[in-house]
Write a protein that holds these residues in place. Structure first.
Motif, PDB file in Angstrom:
ATOM      1  N   VAL A 171       2.114  14.762   3.856  1.00 49.44           N
ATOM      2  CA  VAL A 171       2.416  15.977   3.098  1.00 49.44           C
ATOM      3  C   VAL A 171       1.598  17.144   3.651  1.00 49.44           C
ATOM      4  CG1 VAL A 171       2.537  17.005   0.800  1.00 49.44           C
ATOM      5  CG2 VAL A 171       2.791  14.523   1.063  1.00 49.44           C
ATOM      6  N   PRO A 172       2.204  18.006   4.473  1.00 49.80           N
ATOM      7  CA  PRO A 172       1.499  19.211   4.912  1.00 49.80           C
ATOM      8  C   PRO A 172       1.227  20.108   3.705  1.00 49.80           C
ATOM      9  CG  PRO A 172       3.431  18.771   6.274  1.00 49.80           C
ATOM     10  CD  PRO A 172       3.540  17.891   5.066  1.00 49.80           C
ATOM     11  N   SER A 226      -3.794   5.185  -2.163  1.00 49.73           N
ATOM     12  CA  SER A 226      -4.815   5.943  -1.431  1.00 49.73           C
ATOM     13  C   SER A 226      -4.329   7.351  -1.129  1.00 49.73           C
ATOM     14  CB  SER A 226      -5.159   5.251  -0.103  1.00 49.73           C
ATOM     15  OG  SER A 226      -5.536   3.913  -0.300  1.00 49.73           O
ATOM     16  N   ILE A 227      -5.298   8.253  -1.022  1.00 48.24           N
ATOM     17  CA  ILE A 227      -5.037   9.610  -0.549  1.00 48.24           C
ATOM     18  C   ILE A 227      -5.992   9.878   0.607  1.00 48.24           C
ATOM     19  CG2 ILE A 227      -5.068  12.074  -1.100  1.00 48.24           C
ATOM     20  CD1 ILE A 227      -4.586  11.278  -4.038  1.00 48.24           C
ATOM     21  N   ILE A 228      -5.444  10.296   1.737  1.00 43.36           N
ATOM     22  CA  ILE A 228      -6.249  10.652   2.905  1.00 43.36           C
ATOM     23  C   ILE A 228      -6.088  12.145   3.141  1.00 43.36           C
ATOM     24  CG2 ILE A 228      -6.600  10.299   5.378  1.00 43.36           C
ATOM     25  CD1 ILE A 228      -5.458   7.493   5.042  1.00 43.36           C
ATOM     26  N   LEU A 229      -7.200  12.833   3.321  1.00 43.89           N
ATOM     27  CA  LEU A 229      -7.180  14.286   3.486  1.00 43.89           C
ATOM     28  C   LEU A 229      -7.591  14.658   4.907  1.00 43.89           C
ATOM     29  CD1 LEU A 229      -7.015  17.172   2.249  1.00 43.89           C
ATOM     30  CD2 LEU A 229      -9.412  16.891   1.567  1.00 43.89           C
ATOM     31  N   PHE A 230      -6.670  15.302   5.630  1.00 42.53           N
ATOM     32  CA  PHE A 230      -6.969  15.832   6.959  1.00 42.53           C
ATOM     33  C   PHE A 230      -7.176  17.342   6.822  1.00 42.53           C
ATOM     34  CE2 PHE A 230      -5.231  11.844   8.350  1.00 42.53           C
ATOM     35  CZ  PHE A 230      -5.785  11.604   9.599  1.00 42.53           C
ATOM     36  N   TYR A 270      -6.049  21.080  15.103  1.00 43.15           N
ATOM     37  CA  TYR A 270      -4.739  20.615  14.645  1.00 43.15           C
ATOM     38  C   TYR A 270      -4.246  19.449  15.497  1.00 43.15           C
ATOM     39  CZ  TYR A 270       0.110  21.078  12.968  1.00 43.15           C
ATOM     40  OH  TYR A 270       1.347  20.851  12.415  1.00 43.15           O
ATOM     41  N   ASP A 271      -4.359  19.586  16.809  1.00 39.84           N
ATOM     42  CA  ASP A 271      -3.893  18.530  17.715  1.00 39.84           C
ATOM     43  C   ASP A 271      -4.743  17.268  17.570  1.00 39.84           C
ATOM     44  OD1 ASP A 271      -2.025  20.418  18.929  1.00 39.84           O
ATOM     45  OD2 ASP A 271      -3.796  21.295  19.871  1.00 39.84           O
ATOM     46  N   ALA A 272      -6.052  17.461  17.414  1.00 33.48           N
ATOM     47  CA  ALA A 272      -6.947  16.311  17.242  1.00 33.48           C
ATOM     48  C   ALA A 272      -6.617  15.565  15.954  1.00 33.48           C
ATOM     49  CB  ALA A 272      -8.400  16.775  17.230  1.00 33.48           C
ATOM     50  N   ALA A 278       0.844  -1.198   0.000  1.00 31.69           N
ATOM     51  CA  ALA A 278       0.000   0.000   0.000  1.00 31.69           C
ATOM     52  C   ALA A 278       0.877   1.244   0.000  1.00 31.69           C
ATOM     53  CB  ALA A 278      -0.919   0.009   1.216  1.00 31.69           C
ATOM     54  N   TYR A 279       0.498   2.200  -0.829  1.00 32.96           N
ATOM     55  CA  TYR A 279       1.130   3.519  -0.842  1.00 32.96           C
ATOM     56  C   TYR A 279       0.045   4.537  -0.518  1.00 32.96           C
ATOM     57  CZ  TYR A 279       5.232   1.438  -3.020  1.00 32.96           C
ATOM     58  OH  TYR A 279       6.343   0.667  -3.270  1.00 32.96           O
ATOM     59  N   ILE A 280       0.234   5.254   0.582  1.00 31.30           N
ATOM     60  CA  ILE A 280      -0.795   6.165   1.072  1.00 31.30           C
ATOM     61  C   ILE A 280      -0.211   7.564   1.213  1.00 31.30           C
ATOM     62  CG2 ILE A 280      -2.414   6.658   2.949  1.00 31.30           C
ATOM     63  CD1 ILE A 280      -2.230   3.652   3.681  1.00 31.30           C
ATOM     64  N   ILE A 281      -0.829   8.525   0.541  1.00 27.40           N
ATOM     65  CA  ILE A 281      -0.463   9.932   0.710  1.00 27.40           C
ATOM     66  C   ILE A 281      -1.448  10.553   1.691  1.00 27.40           C
ATOM     67  CG2 ILE A 281      -0.400  12.196  -0.410  1.00 27.40           C
ATOM     68  CD1 ILE A 281       0.591  10.820  -2.932  1.00 27.40           C
ATOM     69  N   VAL A 282      -0.916  11.173   2.739  1.00 23.62           N
ATOM     70  CA  VAL A 282      -1.748  11.863   3.725  1.00 23.62           C
ATOM     71  C   VAL A 282      -1.536  13.362   3.553  1.00 23.62           C
ATOM     72  CG1 VAL A 282      -2.222  12.239   6.164  1.00 23.62           C
ATOM     73  CG2 VAL A 282      -1.615   9.946   5.357  1.00 23.62           C
TER      74      VAL A 282
END
Length: 223
Positions: A93-94, A184-188, A67-69, A33-37
């Motif tokens: 990746v910020p 996958s790409i996960i967006l915070f 931010y902390d959560a 798995a390759y995941i970009i956050v």
């Protein structure tokens, strides 16, 4: 026709034109798995997780901010990923833009969704990944404007590069292998978007839709 006493790994079929290869679940190796956050560094992430709280977001104590959560949630995700079988690589990746000198304790390259930053994959077991979460990211102060769609587009563009054999491995004949990695790409993010801001909401929505359509077109080219 039913055959009893199946030996896993044995190939057989009642129909000679259709071959089945039985595989034991214990022998199955999960796909890599390759995941970009993508991690939102915008100023609104300083606001409280208590949506009823009023006042200046800059005065919200550390530990009570969105931010902390988000960081805590990301840490929990990494711990969960460590339990998965197979090789799981994560690139955190910020993202943000219009970094203001004096308001931010980091420079533009930290939030640049560049190929180099996107390509900074670390195994979930890596001490470098742990250090980044506990120190590099945790000690930063979110302060930028938000460019969610641009960041998403660059991430999708990066992962849909079918010439990268990490993401799209092929055999000697140049055909895709059976075990293709999960991408996958996960967006915070808290969802506040400033890049298409316009006092006229219709214009703002139209600009956002244009960017969404660009991402959708890219995905359709490489589903």
């Amino acid at each position: 026709m039913v055959k009893s006493g199946i030996n896993f790994g044995e190939t057989f079929s009642a129909n000679p034109n259709i071959k089945f290869r039985w595989k034991s679940p214990q022998d199955t190796v999960p796909d890599d798995a390759y995941i970009i956050v993508l991690f939102d560094m915008s100023g609104s992430m300083q606001c409280s997780t208590d949506l009823n709280r009023k006042g200046n977001c800059n005065k919200v104590p550390k530990g009570q901010r969105k931010y902390d959560a988000a960081i805590d949630t990301l840490k929990n995700f990494v711990e969960e990923a460590k339990t998965w079988k197979g090789k799981t690589q994560v690139s955190i990746v910020p993202f943000g833009n219009r970094v203001k000198t004096g308001n931010c304790n980091f420079s533009e390259p930290f939030v640049n969704v560049s190929p180099d930053n996107l390509n900074d994959f670390q195994n979930v077991e890596s001490t470098e990944l742990t250090k980044f979460l506990n120190t590099d990211l945790s000690n930063k102060t979110p302060c930028t404007a938000t460019n969610i769609y641009e960041s998403l587009y660059k991430s999708v563009e990066f992962l849909t590069n079918d010439s990268d054999e990490r993401f799209y491995p092929v055999n000697r004949e140049g055909e895709p292998t059976d075990n293709q990695p999960r991408l996958s790409i996960i967006l915070f993010t808290d969802g506040f978007y400033t890049d298409t801001f316009n006092k006229d909401e219709t214009i703002a929505r139209g600009k956002q839709q244009q960017q969404i359509d660009k991402i959708a077109t890219l995905l359709k080219k490489n589903p």
